[in-house]
Structure formats: C-alpha cells, structure tokens
Write an enzyme that holds these catalytic residues in place. Structure first.
Site, mmCIF file in Angstrom:
data_model
loop_
_atom_site.group_PDB
_atom_site.id
_atom_site.type_symbol
_atom_site.label_atom_id
_atom_site.label_comp_id
_atom_site.label_asym_id
_atom_site.label_seq_id
_atom_site.Cartn_x
_atom_site.Cartn_y
_atom_site.Cartn_z
ATOM 1 N N ASP A 93 0.811 -1.220 0.000
ATOM 2 C CA ASP A 93 0.000 0.000 0.000
ATOM 3 C C ASP A 93 0.845 1.270 0.000
ATOM 4 O O ASP A 93 2.057 1.231 0.218
ATOM 5 C CB ASP A 93 -0.971 0.006 1.191
ATOM 6 C CG ASP A 93 -0.333 -0.467 2.495
ATOM 7 O OD1 ASP A 93 0.901 -0.437 2.591
ATOM 8 O OD2 ASP A 93 -1.073 -0.851 3.409
ATOM 9 N N ASN A 129 -7.968 -2.918 14.147
ATOM 10 C CA ASN A 129 -9.335 -3.249 13.735
ATOM 11 C C ASN A 129 -9.326 -4.385 12.713
ATOM 12 O O ASN A 129 -10.261 -4.556 11.958
ATOM 13 C CB ASN A 129 -10.055 -2.014 13.178
ATOM 14 C CG ASN A 129 -9.398 -1.474 11.907
ATOM 15 O OD1 ASN A 129 -8.384 -2.004 11.450
ATOM 16 N ND2 ASN A 129 -9.979 -0.426 11.335
ATOM 17 N N HIS A 183 -7.564 -4.710 10.067
ATOM 18 C CA HIS A 183 -7.334 -4.405 8.652
ATOM 19 C C HIS A 183 -6.014 -5.033 8.207
ATOM 20 O O HIS A 183 -5.076 -5.153 8.995
ATOM 21 C CB HIS A 183 -7.393 -2.903 8.363
ATOM 22 C CG HIS A 183 -6.235 -2.069 8.814
ATOM 23 N ND1 HIS A 183 -6.367 -1.027 9.709
ATOM 24 C CD2 HIS A 183 -4.920 -2.085 8.479
ATOM 25 C CE1 HIS A 183 -5.191 -0.456 9.895
ATOM 26 N NE2 HIS A 183 -4.298 -1.076 9.163
ATOM 27 N N GLU A 226 -9.994 -1.874 5.067
ATOM 28 C CA GLU A 226 -10.702 -1.587 6.312
ATOM 29 C C GLU A 226 -11.931 -2.500 6.444
ATOM 30 O O GLU A 226 -12.373 -3.096 5.464
ATOM 31 C CB GLU A 226 -11.146 -0.119 6.304
ATOM 32 C CG GLU A 226 -10.000 0.883 6.211
ATOM 33 C CD GLU A 226 -9.261 1.082 7.545
ATOM 34 O OE1 GLU A 226 -9.399 0.236 8.453
ATOM 35 O OE2 GLU A 226 -8.539 2.092 7.663
HETATM 36 C C1 GLP Z 1 -0.901 0.122 8.660
HETATM 37 C C2 GLP Z 1 -0.468 -0.562 7.336
HETATM 38 C C3 GLP Z 1 -0.603 -2.049 7.431
HETATM 39 C C4 GLP Z 1 -0.047 -2.504 8.763
HETATM 40 C C5 GLP Z 1 -0.951 -2.037 9.871
HETATM 41 C C6 GLP Z 1 -0.378 -2.231 11.258
HETATM 42 O O1 GLP Z 1 -1.915 1.026 8.508
HETATM 43 N N1 GLP Z 1 -1.122 -0.100 6.177
HETATM 44 O O2 GLP Z 1 0.061 -2.666 6.334
HETATM 45 O O3 GLP Z 1 0.003 -3.913 8.818
HETATM 46 O O4 GLP Z 1 -1.386 -0.696 9.670
HETATM 47 O O5 GLP Z 1 0.588 -1.293 11.553
HETATM 48 P P1 GLP Z 1 1.656 -1.453 12.689
HETATM 49 O O6 GLP Z 1 2.555 -2.562 12.274
HETATM 50 O O7 GLP Z 1 2.372 -0.135 12.733
HETATM 51 O O8 GLP Z 1 0.911 -1.772 13.934
#
Ligand code: GLP
Length: 239
Positions: free
Chosen positions: A67, A136, A138, A143
């Site tokens: 992403d 959440n 995702h 989402e």
């Molecule tokens: C972000 C990214 C995801 C990631 C998730 C968790 O928004 N787009 O690819 O897995 O949220 O993030 P973190 O590893 O900082 O907890």
C-alpha cells in the site's frame, strides 16, 4: 493456519527474517510481497544484515508493496516508498527497478490501481506475502467492510486507522485520508502468507481474524480461507 509462538518482538522479527532469507537464497526467482508499519521494522533490519553478511545478490527478487498513502510522493519521509528505501531497499543489493510500491501521487489513481494489479499478474503472482495487522483487523489498508473480492483499490481510511498512524506524523491532520491498497482478493492470491503480530493491542484482531467468524467486517478473517498462512506472534493465549 500454522501459528508459531515467539517470546517477544525481537524473536518474531528474527524468525521472520530467517524465513524470508531462506526463501531468497533457495529460489531462482522470487516475488516478495512487502508490508510497512512498525511491525516489520526490525525484521527488515535483521534481513538486511543477513543478506549483506552473506553477500546475497537480489537481482532474482522482485518486490511488491501492499500500500501507499494518496498524496505522498516517494520523496515525502512519511510515504511508504520512502520507508521502504530507508529501511530496506537502500541497504541491500536490490535493483530499484525490481521494487514496486503503488504511486500515491499518480494523476489517475484508478489507472494506477489497474496498472498495479496487471503488474502483479505479469510477474506470475506473489510467492510470499508478508503481512501485519491493524487493531481493527485491517490488512494492508483494507478496512472493515471491504469486499473479499476486492482487487487493488483506493481506500478511505477509517478514523481509527488515521488515529493509530498519527504517531508517524506531526499531527493527526497530517495523516492522509486515503490510500492505494492491494485488495483482499489480490492478497489471497499470494501463494504463501506470513503474518506478524506483536503486543497485546493486536490480540483481539488476531482472535477475531483466526478464531472468529469469516466476515467482511473483519478483513483479516479472509485469511482463514487461505491454505498456506503462518502467524508469527508473541501474543499469549492465541494458539
Ligand atoms: C498500517 C499498514 C498495514 C499494517 C498495519 C499495522 O496502517 N497499512 O500494512 O500492517 O497498519 O501497523 P503497525 O505494524 O504499525 O501496527
């Protein structure tokens, strides 16, 4: 789903790095799906060290990122392209032309999502997809409510994701409200998936994703339908 319980964040990162390293050195050609966020940071650090110590050439590896924020250019320090260069691409021996991150400043975002999916298809799909998970549940930026049939698409970020990711920005107002994200269908097409989750704030997301109902309200639950998922986690009581 196979789950591997590790002691802590450090051990999770080392385990993941070893799995990816092994794949890289034992393949003639590899398409690696990469994730951003704080979870894989240390994994990239260990992996870079292993690759450099062993003088591994990565010309047979192509990477595809999950992403990118809409509106952030690769030069922007908060963009995922910048993150990937800083934390991994610039540290190892990979030709930059082998790396692919969605272009968040493409003039035509719809065309960019199509270009990205076609690119993955041309590569023959992703061999190993690294994933984190949001609180959440995702995955990438898919989402709750995202269709399991979705391909790469433009996403409106939820308030909770914007709040969670605000820690990487000066203020919440600086967090982009949209992103380009691989779709759930695109992610499910990967031949193998390695999901990392560390810390109790991810506990509910893991439980809902792997022990709850398979529903579009919980994006991570789609992974229950994948035949080759490994979850690396330090969360107690998950297995
Ligand atoms: C972000 C990214 C995801 C990631 C998730 C968790 O928004 N787009 O690819 O897995 O949220 O993030 P973190 O590893 O900082 O907890």
């Amino acid at each position: 789903m196979r789950s591997v319980k590790v002691k802590n964040y450090d051990e999770m990162s080392m385990e993941a790095a070893m799995i990816v390293f092994d794949k890289i050195v034992h393949s003639n050609r590899l398409v690696l799906g990469l994730a951003t966020g704080s979870t894989p940071e240390k994994m990239y650090e260990y992996l870079s060290d292993m690759l450099n110590k062993n003088k591994v050439d990565l010309s047979h590896v192509t990477t595809v990122n999950l992403d990118e924020y809409v509106g952030l250019s690769p030069e922007d320090a908060q963009s995922y392209t910048h993150y990937m260069r800083r934390i991994f691409f610039d540290k190892v021996n990979i030709p930059l032309e082998n790396t692919n991150v969605p272009n968040g400043v493409a003039e035509d975002l719809e065309a960019e999502t199509k270009r990205f999916d076609e690119g993955i298809e041309k590569l023959g799909g992703v061999d190993l997809q690294i994933l984190g998970i949001g609180r959440n549940a995702h995955i990438a930026f898919n989402e709750p409510g995202t269709s399991f049939d979705s391909n790469t698409h433009v996403v409106n970020l939820t308030e909770s994701t914007i709040r969670d990711n605000a820690r990487f920005f000066h203020s919440m107002e600086d967090v982009p409200t949209q992103a380009i994200s691989l779709g759930l269908n695109t992610i499910m097409n990967a031949k193998e998936i390695l999901l990392m989750a560390s810390g109790n704030n991810k506990r509910q997301a893991l439980l809902d994703s792997f022990h709850g109902e398979v529903t579009e309200d919980v994006p991570g639950s789609v992974l229950q339908r994948h035949h080759n998922v490994t979850v690396l986690t330090d969360i107690d009581g998950f297995n």
